[in-house]
Design a protein around this motif. Structure first.
Motif, PDB file in Angstrom:
ATOM      1  N   GLY A   1     -19.101  30.740 126.962  1.00 40.75           N
ATOM      2  CA  GLY A   1     -19.612  29.477 127.464  1.00 40.75           C
ATOM      3  C   GLY A   1     -19.548  29.322 128.960  1.00 40.75           C
ATOM      4  O   GLY A   1     -19.929  30.213 129.725  1.00 40.75           O
TER       5      GLY A   1
ATOM      6  N   THR B   1     -23.102  27.273 123.129  1.00 39.11           N
ATOM      7  CA  THR B   1     -23.942  28.153 123.930  1.00 39.11           C
ATOM      8  C   THR B   1     -23.237  29.502 123.988  1.00 39.11           C
ATOM      9  O   THR B   1     -22.012  29.576 124.115  1.00 39.11           O
ATOM     10  CB  THR B   1     -24.191  27.569 125.338  1.00 39.11           C
ATOM     11  OG1 THR B   1     -25.072  28.430 126.056  1.00 39.11           O
ATOM     12  CG2 THR B   1     -22.907  27.378 126.123  1.00 39.11           C
TER      13      THR B   1
ATOM     14  N   THR C   1     -18.100  25.522 125.378  1.00 36.62           N
ATOM     15  CA  THR C   1     -17.881  26.753 124.624  1.00 36.62           C
ATOM     16  C   THR C   1     -18.983  26.987 123.591  1.00 36.62           C
ATOM     17  O   THR C   1     -19.971  26.249 123.524  1.00 36.62           O
ATOM     18  CB  THR C   1     -16.525  26.700 123.903  1.00 36.62           C
ATOM     19  OG1 THR C   1     -16.630  25.807 122.772  1.00 36.62           O
ATOM     20  CG2 THR C   1     -15.411  26.221 124.822  1.00 36.62           C
TER      21      THR C   1
END
Length: 672
Positions: free
Chosen positions: A192, A249, A218
């Motif tokens: 992340g 992500t 994160t």
């Protein structure tokens, strides 16, 4: 990125369909017809006296007329003011004489929450990792607070993980099943973005400010979906039946930022985190979603948070399973670093692929904002996004990223280029689809299948397009093409078959209008050895000892006009041959002069670079040092083992990804 043996599986799969002329074929014709863009910036100084900067110098009556544009007022060509450092394989950081490099913010550094301390034996928990710096530092940006060069927010990506280093004894797996759920939670948390408030306490000395801005985003953070794909049937899931939200992500590689002061994190090799065992639709197969198991087998852990990585069809409808979960990845994600309570937003109008970065051209009041992006895989494409709304400094915000046109580049043999619209309402695009027998249901479907759309309009497949950089004074755009093992044709301009070394391409938009639909292009450098390289693309002027390098990757042009080039060489290139460890070089765009400025520790990738506004403090990231380590047999001890030491201690400190702060000992501007 992803060149080392342990990272090789992180690359996107190779294309099986490549009907368009390959870039090496185009370049061979191009190089035989006209000289390279030597001195394209050489007239910049003369511009101050009323002349113009020539972007491409024609040497043929058949060539497209040169594009001319004035340089920015007061701009003069940068001159490198340091002595190049030598190639080295030392497990340390190497900078020029008169400079100092200091490690900062390594993996596990506490930055928020209860600020749990890093445990050198690798036993931090998942909950603790969610409050610490993640792993594999990558693209980053410094957001000054109040314009300061001594106080600001450092925001950076954490691309992926090296399990033998992250955990005390590596990942615990029995029969292909992950048996320790908290290890998986920790791995997701190590991905992340990190937002860290920092300030300078003395020359070259910085500290974390324990303030409200500090934050970890994160692989589990709730996110909004905006743009044409919002609410689309192919992003509806059990978590978000209306297709407006997703979680996390992943594989955050290069980055960007916006004129309105937000951060853009780019999802690169995300497809391998998922598995589909029931037959893959094109929005899965074209990107390489696995059919047997996910990269880290997260899907084998019980619980909704982990089961979502299995995107097989398991229920009667998409709102009852996670068949569409992977379609929530592959986007550019916008984060407001100054609002710790804000929800990150996946900006789907910018397309879905292996995003390496997202950089914008200098903004002009009353004109669209233009962003450039690369798809980091062999034989993929370079894109640009042009906002529909015009820029206004007083009102611009992230909504501009939800409405505009996505284009893909075609590089023609005569040195010209075209931007081809990937627009469901564009007549030329629809005609191309009809001719190829390809159909899309709507613009959301086009964007979910951006690679297919680009191939349909016969865009030019490239040699792994990675980072891009736009010259802040001249408007020239530079893109690294890291390498391509599928290259088969050798010629005078590309004397490599295959191409293990890569090169950098550059172009100038027609009329110096970033929103133009045509451009002039050429090669800035052919990377390689003393006998297999080319300064300003000319193989008759090979690079010298101070400049040889391979696999250019990270790229940035600083406010003074210095082009910074970072490398991501494979493990074999690092372990033997002339290049040493991965490095960062500085280049003069006008002359093509290149000098090695920095070499990182063993088995790492140099990736991500930014300076403070005054140019006197530089931040550089070192990703995956010692990435061929196994538990108890570490191949790097950087940065925790006191310097100097001549050999690595396999049982010494485990290596940690970290940022390096570089300063000049005399307090001057970096590079000059």
């Amino acid at each position: 990125m992803s060149n080392s043996p342990t990272k090789a599986y992180l690359d996107e799969p190779l294309r099986e369909d490549c009907p368009s002329p390959h870039f090496n074929e185009v370049l061979a014709v191009r190089m035989s017809r006209r000289q390279l863009m030597k001195g394209s910036m050489a007239a910049a100084t003369a511009t101050l006296f009323g002349t113009t900067l020539t972007a491409c110098v024609s040497d043929s009556d058949n060539d497209t007329p040169a594009v001319e544009t004035p340089a920015a007022p007061g701009f003069s060509e940068p001159k490198l003011g340091f002595q190049a450092v030598a190639v080295t394989r030392a497990d340390t950081t190497t900078v020029p004489a008169g400079y100092t490099a200091t490690p900062f913010l390594p993996l596990g550094t506490p930055i928020c929450g209860t600020y749990p301390e890093y445990k050198p034996d690798g036993t931090n928990t998942g909950a603790e990792q969610e409050q610490q710096m993640g792993m594999c530092h990558d693209g980053m940006h410094f957001f000054p607070i109040g314009g300061s060069s001594t106080h600001g927010l450092l925001v950076m990506n954490h691309e992926y993980i090296v399990q033998p280093v992250l955990h005390a004894n590596g990942a615990t797996t029995v029969g292909g099943i992950r048996t320790v759920p908290d290890e998986v939670r920790k791995e997701i948390a190590a991905h992340g973005v990190a937002v860290v408030e920092i300030r300078s306490t003395a020359h070259g000395q910085w500290e974390i400010v324990r303030g409200a801005y500090n934050r970890r985003i994160t692989g589990a953070t709730p996110m909004a979906i905006r743009g044409p794909v919002r609410g689309h049937e192919k992003v509806r899931t059990k978590y978000s039946p209306d297709g407006t939200r997703t979680r996390g992500t992943l594989n955050n590689c290069a980055h960007g930022y916006t004129p309105w002061n937000t951060y853009l994190t780019c999802e690169e090799n995300w497809a391998g985190y998922f598995v589909n065992k029931t037959g893959r639709p094109r929005e899965h197969s074209r990107y390489g979603v696995a059919t047997s198991s996910g990269r880290y087998r997260w899907e084998t852990v019980a619980g909704d948070e982990y089961e979502r990585f299995d995107v097989s069809v398991k229920a009667a409808s998409a709102s009852e399973d996670y068949r569409n979960e992977v379609n929530g990845f592959g986007w550019v994600v916008e984060i407001d670093p100054f609002d710790p309570d804000s929800t990150p937003i996946k900006r789907t109008a910018l397309g879905r692929f292996a995003h390496e970065g997202c950089v914008y051209a200098p903004v002009v009041e009353g004109r669209p904002v233009v962003f450039y992006m690369g798809d980091d895989s062999q034989n993929e494409y370079i894109y640009k996004f042009v906002t529909r709304a015009n820029y206004s400094a007083a009102t611009a915000n992230g909504s501009m990223l939800d409405d505009g046109t996505l284009y893909v580049a075609r590089f023609d043999a005569d040195g010209s280029g075209r931007w081809l619209a990937l627009d469901f309402n564009n007549a030329d695009f629809l005609a191309a689809c009809l001719a190829k027998g390809v159909s899309f249901s709507d613009q959301g479907d086009v964007l979910l299948n951006t690679r297919l759309a680009a191939a349909t309009v016969d865009a030019t497949p490239m040699d792994r397009p990675e980072w891009g950089a736009v010259h802040p004074h001249t408007g020239e755009v530079y893109f690294t093409l890291t390498n391509n093992s599928s290259r088969t044709v050798a010629d005078a301009a590309n004397p490599r078959a295959p191409n293990p070394y890569g090169h950098i391409v550059r172009w100038r938009e027609t009329g110096n209008d970033a929103a133009a639909l045509s451009f002039e292009w050429d090669i800035f450098v052919l990377s390689g050895t003393l006998t297999d390289s080319g300064k300003l693309g000319d193989a008759t002027q090979p690079l010298g000892e101070d400049a040889i390098h391979a696999s250019p990757d990270g790229l940035w042009i600083d406010p003074n006009g210095i082009l910074w080039i970072q490398t991501d060489m494979s493990g074999s290139q690092q372990g033997s041959g002339p290049f040493g460890e991965n490095q960062m070089l500085a280049a003069e765009p006008a002359t093509g002069e290149i000098r090695r400025f920095y070499v990182g520790p063993r088995e790492q990738e140099v990736t991500g670079v930014i300076t403070t506004p005054d140019g006197k403090t530089m931040f550089v990231n070192n990703q995956h040092p010692g990435d061929r380590s196994t538990p108890g047999n570490f191949t790097s001890n950087w940065p925790d083992r006191p310097q100097p030491y001549t050999t690595v201690d396999p049982s010494g400190p485990r290596p940690r990804c970290a940022t390096v702060i570089i300063t000049r000992n005399d307090g001057g501007v970096i590079g000059l």
